[in-house]
Design a protein around this motif. Structure first.
Motif, PDB file in Angstrom:
ATOM      1  N   GLY A 164      11.902  35.529 -27.738  1.00  0.00           N
ATOM      2  CA  GLY A 164      12.448  34.231 -27.319  1.00  0.00           C
ATOM      3  C   GLY A 164      13.888  34.063 -27.787  1.00  0.00           C
ATOM      4  O   GLY A 164      14.739  33.583 -27.040  1.00  0.00           O
ATOM      5  N   LYS A 165      14.143  34.474 -29.014  1.00  0.00           N
ATOM      6  CA  LYS A 165      15.508  34.354 -29.566  1.00  0.00           C
ATOM      7  C   LYS A 165      16.493  35.189 -28.747  1.00  0.00           C
ATOM      8  O   LYS A 165      17.567  34.729 -28.364  1.00  0.00           O
ATOM      9  N   ASP A 166      16.129  36.442 -28.458  1.00  0.00           N
ATOM     10  CA  ASP A 166      17.035  37.320 -27.709  1.00  0.00           C
ATOM     11  C   ASP A 166      17.254  36.813 -26.284  1.00  0.00           C
ATOM     12  O   ASP A 166      18.377  36.849 -25.776  1.00  0.00           O
ATOM     13  N   LEU A 167      16.188  36.360 -25.650  1.00  0.00           N
ATOM     14  CA  LEU A 167      16.333  35.877 -24.269  1.00  0.00           C
ATOM     15  C   LEU A 167      17.153  34.594 -24.217  1.00  0.00           C
ATOM     16  O   LEU A 167      17.945  34.382 -23.300  1.00  0.00           O
ATOM     17  N   ARG A 168      16.968  33.756 -25.244  1.00  0.00           N
ATOM     18  CA  ARG A 168      17.736  32.506 -25.287  1.00  0.00           C
ATOM     19  C   ARG A 168      19.237  32.819 -25.385  1.00  0.00           C
ATOM     20  O   ARG A 168      20.052  32.246 -24.662  1.00  0.00           O
ATOM     21  N   ILE A 169      19.590  33.753 -26.266  1.00  0.00           N
ATOM     22  CA  ILE A 169      21.005  34.120 -26.414  1.00  0.00           C
ATOM     23  C   ILE A 169      21.511  34.753 -25.114  1.00  0.00           C
ATOM     24  O   ILE A 169      22.597  34.436 -24.635  1.00  0.00           O
ATOM     25  N   GLU A 170      20.693  35.623 -24.516  1.00  0.00           N
ATOM     26  CA  GLU A 170      21.123  36.316 -23.299  1.00  0.00           C
ATOM     27  C   GLU A 170      21.315  35.324 -22.150  1.00  0.00           C
ATOM     28  O   GLU A 170      22.306  35.384 -21.427  1.00  0.00           O
ATOM     29  N   LEU A 171      20.378  34.413 -21.998  1.00  0.00           N
ATOM     30  CA  LEU A 171      20.495  33.451 -20.894  1.00  0.00           C
ATOM     31  C   LEU A 171      21.673  32.507 -21.110  1.00  0.00           C
ATOM     32  O   LEU A 171      22.266  32.015 -20.157  1.00  0.00           O
ATOM     33  N   ARG A 172      21.999  32.278 -22.390  1.00  0.00           N
ATOM     34  CA  ARG A 172      23.127  31.396 -22.681  1.00  0.00           C
ATOM     35  C   ARG A 172      24.461  32.114 -22.427  1.00  0.00           C
ATOM     36  O   ARG A 172      25.357  31.573 -21.817  1.00  0.00           O
ATOM     37  N   LYS A 173      24.566  33.352 -22.892  1.00  0.00           N
ATOM     38  CA  LYS A 173      25.831  34.078 -22.786  1.00  0.00           C
ATOM     39  C   LYS A 173      25.919  34.927 -21.506  1.00  0.00           C
ATOM     40  O   LYS A 173      27.007  35.191 -21.025  1.00  0.00           O
ATOM     41  N   LYS A 174      24.787  35.400 -21.032  1.00  0.00           N
ATOM     42  CA  LYS A 174      24.686  36.253 -19.830  1.00  0.00           C
ATOM     43  C   LYS A 174      25.577  37.495 -19.928  1.00  0.00           C
ATOM     44  O   LYS A 174      26.008  38.048 -18.924  1.00  0.00           O
ATOM     45  N   GLU A 175      25.831  37.943 -21.161  1.00  0.00           N
ATOM     46  CA  GLU A 175      26.730  39.086 -21.349  1.00  0.00           C
ATOM     47  C   GLU A 175      26.142  40.359 -20.736  1.00  0.00           C
ATOM     48  O   GLU A 175      26.779  41.022 -19.928  1.00  0.00           O
ATOM     49  N   SER A 176      24.918  40.688 -21.142  1.00  0.00           N
ATOM     50  CA  SER A 176      24.316  41.947 -20.690  1.00  0.00           C
ATOM     51  C   SER A 176      23.991  41.883 -19.205  1.00  0.00           C
ATOM     52  O   SER A 176      24.312  42.798 -18.451  1.00  0.00           O
ATOM     53  N   LEU A 177      23.354  40.786 -18.816  1.00  0.00           N
ATOM     54  CA  LEU A 177      22.844  40.686 -17.445  1.00  0.00           C
ATOM     55  C   LEU A 177      23.960  40.748 -16.406  1.00  0.00           C
ATOM     56  O   LEU A 177      23.877  41.495 -15.419  1.00  0.00           O
ATOM     57  N   VAL A 178      25.026  39.986 -16.643  1.00  0.00           N
ATOM     58  CA  VAL A 178      26.136  39.962 -15.686  1.00  0.00           C
ATOM     59  C   VAL A 178      26.789  41.339 -15.606  1.00  0.00           C
ATOM     60  O   VAL A 178      27.052  41.852 -14.508  1.00  0.00           O
TER      61      VAL A 178
END
Lengths: 226, 241
Positions: free
Chosen positions: A12-26
């Motif tokens: 949950g912590k990692d996904l929350r950071i990822e969805l907030r920053k979208k660094e990896s996904l984008v």
């Protein structure tokens, strides 16, 4: 039960950071899409690509883009020494491995939700096999890639040349899985039924299971300072 | 201040650790009672951080034993870590999460019953409650160290390890941090701090030690230490290193 909860908190912590920053996904989706467009240009005006070449194109885009995400997941833990805080907590290292592998798995799935439609838009007219039949192949590769990738990215994150070392260590390790995935994908693109592809699918399942077990057992040694 | 009580809380015997040919620890023996606050000084490379990392289970010793309340540390490290907190010169917090999210995450990881309530209480304690929704990356270095104390306390640890916590703090931030430390020191909590800041270390501790060349060269109750001679001894070790 407690272990499962701790894994979910980490996830949950990692996904929350990822969805907030979208660094990896984008970066994963953008880089993968860019590769597909370049390879589409290389295919020429008539855009004639057979199933074998099409499968290769798809997996080049998926695997190269996935490495971008793998590197970030551990780099984030290294910032501010958070990896030490995780090791100081009562969470077993194997649980950290499962959570990180799940994050990588989910990131790959999300990137593929963008890349597979783009692949079909650019090259789909050549193939009779549809994207839904690709799903089991994608999920199996994601399993192998995320478990092997999590282990290797934990090892490379402790070095100064993380970005260089990760692909150098990971790609040779994933070569058998990639070869199987290309062969199986070519079969799917040619509209062959999945049961005819079990010579590729069964070793892919074995690859995923072996790397899940190896990652779980070896992760404590890869993440610790000693 | 407080008084240490009871049987030894932490027993370290014959602790050795080498990095290749370099011997970082060459047989450290140490006993601490519950509630003691030990401040360890020593030159760079004396083995202070290595000692703390071994006590924190972040490093394995080559030989020697650590026992906490008669339990061997290696027998059940997860249970031991649940009673441990650590503050380092790095804050161990996620820059992109808010202060509240950081503490809530760590509290949940430690199995704290009401993580949000605990996180809010700790933010109140370290005087950061008004910034609870701010990303941790936006805090000043001093505030990050206060957040780091709050993080280390989410599990209400019995043993608190402080590794160079004053590094990078200006005088004002160091003073506030020192006040926070004094608040933490009660009869229940045993604290080991490693620092180069002689003045700050001496004002907080109940016991003072000097680690030099991988050995405990000096260990004494603070009450029995003459500050001037201790300072002279410390500088002697610095010059000899």
């Amino acid at each position: 039960m407690n272990s499962l909860r701790q894994i979910l908190f980490l996830l949950g912590k990692d996904l929350r950071i990822e969805l907030r920053k979208k660094e990896s996904l984008v970066s994963m989706a953008f880089f993968g899409a860019l590769l597909l467009v370049i390879l589409n240009i290389a295919a020429g005006v008539d855009n004639q690509v057979d199933a074998d070449a099409g499968a290769g194109i798809l997996w080049v885009a998926v695997i190269f883009s996935a490495v971008l995400g793998l590197g970030r997941v551990f780099a984030r833990e290294k910032e501010n020494g958070c990896v030490a805080a995780l090791l100081l907590s009562p969470v077993a290292p194997g649980e950290i491995f499962i959570a990180k592998a799940l994050v990588n798995f989910i990131l790959m799935v999300l990137a593929q939700l963008v890349l597979v439609p783009i692949f079909y838009v650019l090259f789909g007219s050549n193939f009779s096999g549809g994207p839904v039949a690709l799903l089991p192949i994608l999920l199996l590769v994601n399993l192998g890639f995320s478990t092997a990738g999590t282990l290797i990215s934990a090892i490379s994150a402790g070095t100064r040349r993380n970005e260089v070392l990760l692909p150098i260590l990971l790609f040779p390790l994933l070569l058998p899985l990639t070869a199987l995935a290309i062969k199986a994908t070519a079969g799917v693109l040619a509209a062959r039924p999945l049961f005819e592809l079990r010579d590729q699918i069964e070793p892919m399942i074995a690859f995923g299971l072996i790397f899940s077990a190896a990652g779980y057992l070896l992760f404590p040694f890869s993440i610790r300072e000693d | 201040m407080t008084e240490a009580t009871g049987a030894p809380f932490l027993q370290i015997s014959g602790l050795r650790k080498a990095y290749g040919n370099l011997e970082a620890l060459r047989g450290v023996d140490l006993e601490l009672r519950r509630g003691e606050f030990l401040c360890l000084f020593g030159p760079n490379g004396a083995g202070k951080s290595t000692l703390l990392k071994i006590i924190a289970t972040l490093l394995r010793p080559d030989s020697g034993r650590i026992r906490v309340l008669d339990n061997d540390l290696q027998e059940n490290p997860e249970a031991y870590r649940a009673r441990l907190g650590m503050v380092s010169h790095q804050p161990f917090v996620y820059q992109d999460l808010s202060l509240l999210e950081n503490l809530e995450f760590y509290a949940a990881l430690y199995g704290v019953k009401q993580p949000r309530k605990r996180a809010l209480k700790l933010l109140q304690q370290v005087k950061l409650i008004q910034r609870c929704d701010m990303p941790a990356g936006d805090l000043s270095r001093g505030m990050q160290q206060r957040l780091s104390i709050a993080r280390a306390l989410v599990n209400d640890p019995e043993l608190l390890l402080l590794d160079e916590p004053y590094t990078g703090l200006d005088e004002h931030a160091a003073r506030i941090f020192g006040e926070q430390l004094r608040m933490l020191h009660d009869n229940r909590r045993t604290i080991i701090m490693v620092t180069h800041n002689l003045r700050r270390g001496m004002e907080s501790a109940t016991r003072l030690g000097i680690l030099a060349r991988g050995r405990l060269a000096y260990l004494q109750e603070k009450d029995q230490v003459d500050p001037a001679s201790f300072e002279a001894l410390y500088f002697q070790h610095l010059e000899a290193s």
